[in-house]
Design a protein around this motif. Structure first.
Motif, PDB file in Angstrom:
ATOM      1  N   SER A 382       0.802  -1.217   0.000  1.00  0.00           N
ATOM      2  CA  SER A 382       0.000   0.000   0.000  1.00  0.00           C
ATOM      3  C   SER A 382       0.836   1.268   0.000  1.00  0.00           C
ATOM      4  CB  SER A 382      -0.913   0.006   1.233  1.00  0.00           C
ATOM      5  OG  SER A 382      -1.489   1.276   1.431  1.00  0.00           O
ATOM      6  N   LEU A 385       0.613   2.935   3.441  1.00  0.00           N
ATOM      7  CA  LEU A 385       1.541   2.392   4.431  1.00  0.00           C
ATOM      8  C   LEU A 385       2.957   2.903   4.187  1.00  0.00           C
ATOM      9  CD1 LEU A 385       0.297  -1.307   4.672  1.00  0.00           C
ATOM     10  CD2 LEU A 385      -0.086   0.546   6.314  1.00  0.00           C
ATOM     11  N   ILE A 413      -1.228  -5.909   0.591  1.00  0.00           N
ATOM     12  CA  ILE A 413      -1.074  -5.512   1.992  1.00  0.00           C
ATOM     13  C   ILE A 413      -1.552  -4.069   2.094  1.00  0.00           C
ATOM     14  CG2 ILE A 413       0.505  -5.125   3.912  1.00  0.00           C
ATOM     15  CD1 ILE A 413       0.061  -8.074   3.252  1.00  0.00           C
ATOM     16  N   THR A 414      -2.642  -3.862   2.841  1.00  0.00           N
ATOM     17  CA  THR A 414      -3.294  -2.560   2.929  1.00  0.00           C
ATOM     18  C   THR A 414      -3.461  -2.158   4.393  1.00  0.00           C
ATOM     19  OG1 THR A 414      -5.441  -3.678   2.846  1.00  0.00           O
ATOM     20  CG2 THR A 414      -4.559  -2.846   0.765  1.00  0.00           C
ATOM     21  N   PRO A 415      -3.794  -0.890   4.683  1.00  0.00           N
ATOM     22  CA  PRO A 415      -4.026  -0.478   6.072  1.00  0.00           C
ATOM     23  C   PRO A 415      -5.125  -1.314   6.724  1.00  0.00           C
ATOM     24  CG  PRO A 415      -3.774   1.455   4.667  1.00  0.00           C
ATOM     25  CD  PRO A 415      -3.836   0.266   3.756  1.00  0.00           C
ATOM     26  N   ASP A 416      -4.904  -1.703   7.963  1.00  0.00           N
ATOM     27  CA  ASP A 416      -5.837  -2.586   8.655  1.00  0.00           C
ATOM     28  C   ASP A 416      -7.228  -1.979   8.819  1.00  0.00           C
ATOM     29  OD1 ASP A 416      -3.766  -4.442   8.952  1.00  0.00           O
ATOM     30  OD2 ASP A 416      -3.103  -3.515  10.820  1.00  0.00           O
ATOM     31  N   TYR A 419      -9.922  -3.317   6.412  1.00  0.00           N
ATOM     32  CA  TYR A 419     -10.088  -4.766   6.259  1.00  0.00           C
ATOM     33  C   TYR A 419     -11.537  -5.178   6.004  1.00  0.00           C
ATOM     34  CZ  TYR A 419      -9.662  -9.772   7.121  1.00  0.00           C
ATOM     35  OH  TYR A 419      -9.700 -11.137   6.981  1.00  0.00           O
ATOM     36  N   ASN A 430      -6.799  -9.921  -0.480  1.00  0.00           N
ATOM     37  CA  ASN A 430      -6.205 -10.061   0.849  1.00  0.00           C
ATOM     38  C   ASN A 430      -6.177 -11.547   1.180  1.00  0.00           C
ATOM     39  OD1 ASN A 430      -5.852 -10.341   3.701  1.00  0.00           O
ATOM     40  ND2 ASN A 430      -6.398  -8.197   3.947  1.00  0.00           N
ATOM     41  N   ASN A 436      -2.238  -7.354   8.836  1.00  0.00           N
ATOM     42  CA  ASN A 436      -0.956  -7.414   8.136  1.00  0.00           C
ATOM     43  C   ASN A 436      -0.374  -6.040   7.853  1.00  0.00           C
ATOM     44  OD1 ASN A 436      -0.022 -10.120   7.741  1.00  0.00           O
ATOM     45  ND2 ASN A 436      -1.862 -10.485   6.529  1.00  0.00           N
ATOM     46  N   GLY A 437      -1.206  -5.004   7.803  1.00  0.00           N
ATOM     47  CA  GLY A 437      -0.669  -3.663   7.630  1.00  0.00           C
ATOM     48  C   GLY A 437       0.258  -3.296   8.772  1.00  0.00           C
ATOM     49  N   LYS A 441       4.455  -3.042   8.701  1.00  0.00           N
ATOM     50  CA  LYS A 441       5.098  -1.797   9.130  1.00  0.00           C
ATOM     51  C   LYS A 441       6.098  -2.053  10.243  1.00  0.00           C
ATOM     52  CE  LYS A 441       2.832   1.853  10.091  1.00  0.00           C
ATOM     53  NZ  LYS A 441       1.774   2.700  10.673  1.00  0.00           N
TER      54      LYS A 441
END
Length: 454
Positions: A382, A385, A413-416, A419, A430, A436-437, A441
């Protein structure tokens, strides 16, 4: 009545089969916080155990080369399900494997850029076996791809492979692997002392956040980043990274084999600004290209031209200097069990996911080159991220280039916080569940700290 009983029995049998398949193939999403999971503890231990890279013993040397891997046969177009496995029939522009090899007397590293959708996991597995042929190991190689959705397919077996890259063709993986090895060999053959410089320019107006379709979003990483290498002979190479998805060729244009806008950009840079250029897709997760033109071909020319204009304005400000800083760390990445959701919060069980996709190990890689650190991720990472990682890079006093498609592809993989949205990036793509975000990180920040420690 007999017909009704037969139909009823058939329907009942089908229902039993469906329920049985659901029972053995589906399970609720595992939403255990990642800090409580064994894979997290193991990855933290591996991060802490990473060795300190040896200090340089010589001035930086660099060599570069590209090898044409356009096949003599047609393949499926590698660009996800919308292309339905259709074959390209027209070579709009050739496909290359590019390599930059660097050495400081203690470390030797290859940066490999592929004109492909991703770095195929099947190619990674082949490279792990064959890199000793060129005096390298997987831990010495930093991989990236341009993410063109109109490039070679046919490199992934299984049902998921069929959806991503079309029907598997056993000729494709050796073709790509041989091209990479040849590029590394040629790059090693022309190595000489080189200086290094870094520059960047803003192109945030050339991208948009696809997650905005489902609600509010944060800022994206819209920076074009450049590493410039200059030999004493005056020859130069540019390593370029940007986060715009290479999707200017529409889904309906699957008959064309093309590098999309990264190819047009690299061609112009090599014509006007450098002897060699390689493009690595940046944090492209959820990031679309913003451009207006009459057709796909005009869009590619316009987009590449706009990026090239901005790069050419910043190039005169990049000062190269002698810097032998060269280190690389590879972190084997533990993951939650596969959690691709099918219905609501029900996911495919791991055995079924691995059956239809395969079980490929994944890594995070960090490459410290001069005053810049490249971090390679095995996914569509992302852009939001990537922005959130900027403070850690500033604290460590380095420029940060986050790239996608390092190898062992694991989806998006993206910001949680996204979700539970009903969006392609966080539903269909996903594959490994929630949190996983934050996990990525944390591990990427830790890897950044480890490789920059004095």
């Amino acid at each position: 009545m007999k017909v009704i009983r037969i139909v009823s029995n058939v329907l009942l049998g089908l229902l039993v089969v469906v329920l049985l398949l659901a029972a053995i193939g589906l399970a609720p999403v595992d939403d255990t916080p990642y800090q409580q999971m064994d894979y997290y503890r193991k990855t933290r231990q591996q991060l802490a155990a990473l060795p300190s890279p040896p200090k340089p013993t010589a001035a930086l040397q660099a060599g570069w080369a590209k090898v044409n891997i356009t096949p003599s046969f047609t393949t499926a177009t590698g660009g996800y399900g919308a292309r339905l496995g259709k074959h390209w029939h027209t070579v709009n522009d050739s496909i290359f494997a590019r390599a930059v090899v660097l050495d400081n007397g203690s470390n030797r590293v290859a940066i490999v850029g592929l004109d492909l959708l991703i770095t195929p996991p099947t190619v990674v597995e082949a490279l792990k076996k064959r890199l000793p042929e060129v005096g390298m190991r997987w831990e010495n190689v930093y991989m990236g791809a341009i993410h063109s959705h109109n490039s070679l397919g046919g490199w992934a077996p299984g049902l998921v492979g069929q959806l991503i890259a079309g029907g598997y063709d056993e000729r494709v993986v050796p073709l790509i692997t041989n091209g990479i090895l040849a590029a590394i060999r040629q790059a090693q053959a022309n190595m000489s002392s080189a200086e290094l410089g870094y520059g960047q320019t803003n192109a945030s107006d050339l991208i948009y956040n696809r997650m905005a379709n489902s609600g509010p979003t944060g800022p994206l990483d819209g920076t074009v980043r450049l590493l410039k290498l200059k030999k004493k002979t005056g020859q130069t190479a540019l390593i370029c990274s940007f986060a715009g998805h290479a999707t200017l060729f529409d889904d309906s244009a699957s008959e064309y084999l093309s590098r999309d806008y990264p190819g047009a950009l690299v061609d112009r840079l090599e014509k006007d600004d450098a002897d060699f250029a390689v493009f690595l897709a940046g944090a492209v997760g959820s990031t679309g290209p913003e451009v207006k033109a009459p057709d796909d071909f005009a869009e590619i020319r316009t987009y590449a031209g706009e990026l090239a204009d901005r790069i050419e304005r910043v190039l005169p400000t990049i000062t190269t200097r002698t810097d032998s800083t060269l280190a690389m760390l590879t972190l084997p990445l533990g993951l939650r069990e596969p959690n691709p959701r099918i219905i609501g919060n029900w996911r495919v069980r791991p055995w079924l996911f691995y059956t239809i996709y395969g079980d490929y190990p994944s890594d995070l890689k960090a490459l410290h080159l001069g005053n810049t650190v490249l971090i390679g991720t095995p996914c569509d990472f992302s852009g939001e991220l990537a922005v959130e990682l900027a403070p850690a890079a500033k604290r460590d006093g380095v420029n940060l280039m986050v790239t996608s498609f390092e190898g062992g592809y694991i989806g998006y993989i993206t910001p949680d916080r996204y979700y539970d949205r009903q969006q392609y990036e966080v539903r269909e793509m996903n594959w490994f569940g929630p949190y996983n975000g934050a996990y990525f990180k944390e591990m990427m920040t830790g890897l950044l700290d480890r490789i920059t420690r004095k």
